[in-house]
Design an enzyme around this catalytic site. Structure first.
Site, short mmCIF file in Angstrom:
data_model
loop_
_atom_site.label_atom_id
_atom_site.label_comp_id
_atom_site.label_asym_id
_atom_site.label_seq_id
_atom_site.Cartn_x
_atom_site.Cartn_y
_atom_site.Cartn_z
N HIS A 31 0.74 -1.12 -0.15
CA HIS A 31 -0.03 0.14 -0.12
C HIS A 31 1.08 1.21 0.14
O HIS A 31 1.34 1.84 1.13
CB HIS A 31 -0.80 0.11 1.30
CG HIS A 31 -1.96 1.10 1.38
ND1 HIS A 31 -3.40 0.86 1.16
CD2 HIS A 31 -1.74 2.69 1.15
CE1 HIS A 31 -4.01 1.92 1.13
NE2 HIS A 31 -3.20 2.96 1.19
N HIS B 115 1.53 5.08 -2.69
CA HIS B 115 1.00 5.50 -3.71
C HIS B 115 2.16 6.35 -4.42
O HIS B 115 3.04 6.71 -4.06
CB HIS B 115 0.32 6.60 -3.16
CG HIS B 115 -1.10 6.31 -2.56
ND1 HIS B 115 -2.07 6.02 -3.34
CD2 HIS B 115 -1.34 5.91 -1.37
CE1 HIS B 115 -3.44 5.77 -2.57
NE2 HIS B 115 -2.70 5.62 -1.22
N GLY C 203 -8.76 8.51 -2.15
CA GLY C 203 -9.43 9.86 -1.95
C GLY C 203 -10.58 9.83 -0.62
O GLY C 203 -10.50 8.95 0.06
N GLU D 105 -10.90 4.67 6.51
CA GLU D 105 -9.59 5.39 6.88
C GLU D 105 -10.03 6.61 7.63
O GLU D 105 -9.70 6.88 8.63
CB GLU D 105 -8.82 5.58 5.44
CG GLU D 105 -7.74 6.63 5.86
CD GLU D 105 -6.92 7.25 4.57
OE1 GLU D 105 -7.31 7.03 3.27
OE2 GLU D 105 -5.95 7.56 4.75
N1 LIG Z 1 -3.93 7.99 2.48
C1 LIG Z 1 -4.56 8.07 1.27
N2 LIG Z 1 -6.23 7.77 1.46
C2 LIG Z 1 -6.90 7.99 0.29
N3 LIG Z 1 -6.35 8.53 -0.95
C3 LIG Z 1 -4.93 8.44 -0.99
C4 LIG Z 1 -3.98 8.36 0.08
N4 LIG Z 1 -3.08 8.73 -0.21
C5 LIG Z 1 -2.80 9.29 -1.70
N5 LIG Z 1 -4.21 9.18 -2.14
C6 LIG Z 1 -4.51 9.04 -3.33
O1 LIG Z 1 -5.19 10.41 -3.53
C7 LIG Z 1 -6.03 10.12 -4.70
C8 LIG Z 1 -7.19 11.12 -4.47
C9 LIG Z 1 -7.24 12.03 -5.62
C10 LIG Z 1 -8.42 12.87 -5.31
O2 LIG Z 1 -9.43 12.59 -4.48
C11 LIG Z 1 -8.97 13.78 -6.50
C12 LIG Z 1 -10.09 14.41 -6.55
C13 LIG Z 1 -10.34 15.43 -7.29
C14 LIG Z 1 -9.75 15.56 -8.52
C15 LIG Z 1 -8.51 14.91 -8.51
C16 LIG Z 1 -7.43 15.17 -9.64
O3 LIG Z 1 -6.37 14.31 -9.78
O4 LIG Z 1 -7.64 15.99 -10.49
C17 LIG Z 1 -8.02 14.04 -7.60
C18 LIG Z 1 -6.45 8.85 -4.54
O5 LIG Z 1 -6.87 8.38 -5.87
C19 LIG Z 1 -5.28 8.11 -3.95
O6 LIG Z 1 -4.54 7.33 -4.97
ZN LIG Z 2 -3.53 5.08 0.69
#
Ligand SMILES: Nc1ncnc2c1ncn2[C@@H]1O[C@H](CCC(=O)c2cccc(C(=O)O)c2)[C@@H](O)[C@H]1O
Ligand SMILES: [Zn+2]
Length: 379
Positions: free
Chosen positions: A53, A55, A209, A239
């Protein structure tokens, strides 16, 4: 010495962690009867490991981020690595996502993608990570006009180079940024299942997200298509929301592993279900502190998971952003679970066991772990 040759400065993640979260370095807290601290950190540093896990963009090292920020001065991301540590200090999960997206904005060309991916593999190799499943959000790049074919070629080129040069095997998880809704879900499952685009290294399908207001059941049709195409289901859940999100991920998204699953500790029936069906939780302790999902490490439910018989793996999630790395997460687990060398070796083998690597690959890494541990403990 070129920056590429610099050894991982082990003090930095712990130091940054102390500075950011008011936590004393873990060095101060290990049980006195445990192996002397320097030995345990040294043991962990050399222990062959698997990370399940972690990213893609979230693993961009301060050096990479500052390099990209200096290329794109219009970005709000500081190019000074020291200023970056403060920039990577979050008040809550929403703030974390904002900062995360400012780094996403720095990845603008296929060469940026390739460089980032290759350097992440180097950082993993330095920690003796033999295998990693890297979570990538392709929609975030294609919507920023990176050509989809060029994107896939960039990650695959880095994956093959890293395996040849570092011996680290990478596989991909493509995840849906849940907050971006069903349009992002459709694009993600298309990129993951179109035989003309699907990268050879792709093994799983996720959902990331913010969880609040992003109900898991709506993504069932997309996970059904991904699973039908042979991909494994590994959504984030529990989470930043309660146990129902984990239940939904299990029933609607047919999760084989759960990203975080932190709130499972609030529901004894859920813990019993996870234990009975051996559905692993991908635990990311420091991440949960950094995003304020959990208040302090000592309050983290990782011990409850183990006591309930739940299978856990330990992971770093977004290491540079959280001032940590996988070795540090193993040190956290050692402290919270009172693990010594054998316990840490078992933790590493569990990650191998529940990974999506092929059996010969799993056998090879298990053998390495056993040989390393035996030689470490030999009188
Ligand atoms: N701990 C975490 N817990 C959850 N997710 C995590 C964590 N760490 C990293 N992520 C990543 O963050 C992304 C979120 C990206 C996102 O929300 C978003 C919303 C609107 C527009 C755009 C864009 O790209 O324009 C992106 C997820 O897909 C995931 O791969
Ligand atoms: Zn994550």
């Amino acid at each position: 010495m070129s920056p590429h040759d610099q050894p991982i400065t082990r003090a930095a993640p712990r130091e940054a962690c102390r500075r950011r979260f008011g936590e004393e370095p873990l060095t101060e807290h290990l049980d006195a009867s445990a192996a002397p601290l320097r030995d345990l950190h040294a043991f962990i540093a050399g222990l062959p490991k698997a990370e399940l896990h972690v990213h893609h963009v979230g693993s961009a090292s301060p050096r990479i981020v500052s390099e990209l920020a200096s290329r794109h001065p219009d970005s709000k991301v500081p190019s000074d690595p020291e200023a970056l540590v403060d920039f990577f200090t979050f008040t809550d999960f929403a703030h974390f996502i904002d900062v995360y997206l400012s780094v996403v904005d720095l990845i603008r060309t296929p060469e940026d993608v390739r460089l980032l991916t290759y350097e992440i593999a180097r950082d993993l190799a330095r920690q003796q990570v033999r295998y990693a499943e890297l979570t990538i959000t392709p929609w975030s790049s294609t919507r920023r006009n990176i050509d989809e074919r060029a994107f896939m070629d960039a990650i695959e080129d880095a994956r093959k180079s890293a395996e040849a040069e570092f011996g680290t095997v990478l596989r991909w998880c493509f995840d849906i940024p849940g907050e971006a809704g069903l349009e992002a879900a459709e694009e993600t499952v298309r990129l993951a299942t179109d035989d003309r685009l699907r990268p050879e290294g792709l093994v799983s399908f996720g959902l990331g997200g913010p969880e609040i207001g992003v109900e898991r059941p709506q993504f069932k049709p997309y996970f059904d298509r991904a699973i039908a195409a042979g991909l494994r289901s590994v959504p984030h859940a529990g989470e930043t929301t309660g146990p129902q999100t984990v239940w939904d991920a299990l029933t609607d998204l047919r999760a084989e592993r759960i990203g975080h699953g932190t709130s499972s500790a609030q529901d004894p029936k859920l813990l019993a279900h996870l234990a009975e069906h051996r559905i692993p939780l991908e635990v990311c302790p420091t991440s949960n502190i950094a995003t304020r999902a959990v208040r302090t490490l000592d309050e983290h439910p990782i011990k409850e998971f183990v006591q309930a018989g739940v299978v856990i793996t330990v992971n770093s999630d977004d290491p540079p952003m959280f001032g940590t790395d996988l070795n540090n997460e193993y040190a956290v687990a050692a402290r919270l679970l009172n693990l010594h060398e054998q316990g840490l070796a078992e933790l590493a083998k569990t990650a191998v066991d529940v990974s999506f690597l092929d059996e010969p690959g799993k056998a090879r890494i298990r053998q390495e772990i056993d040989s390393y541990t035996a030689s470490w403990l030999a009188p």
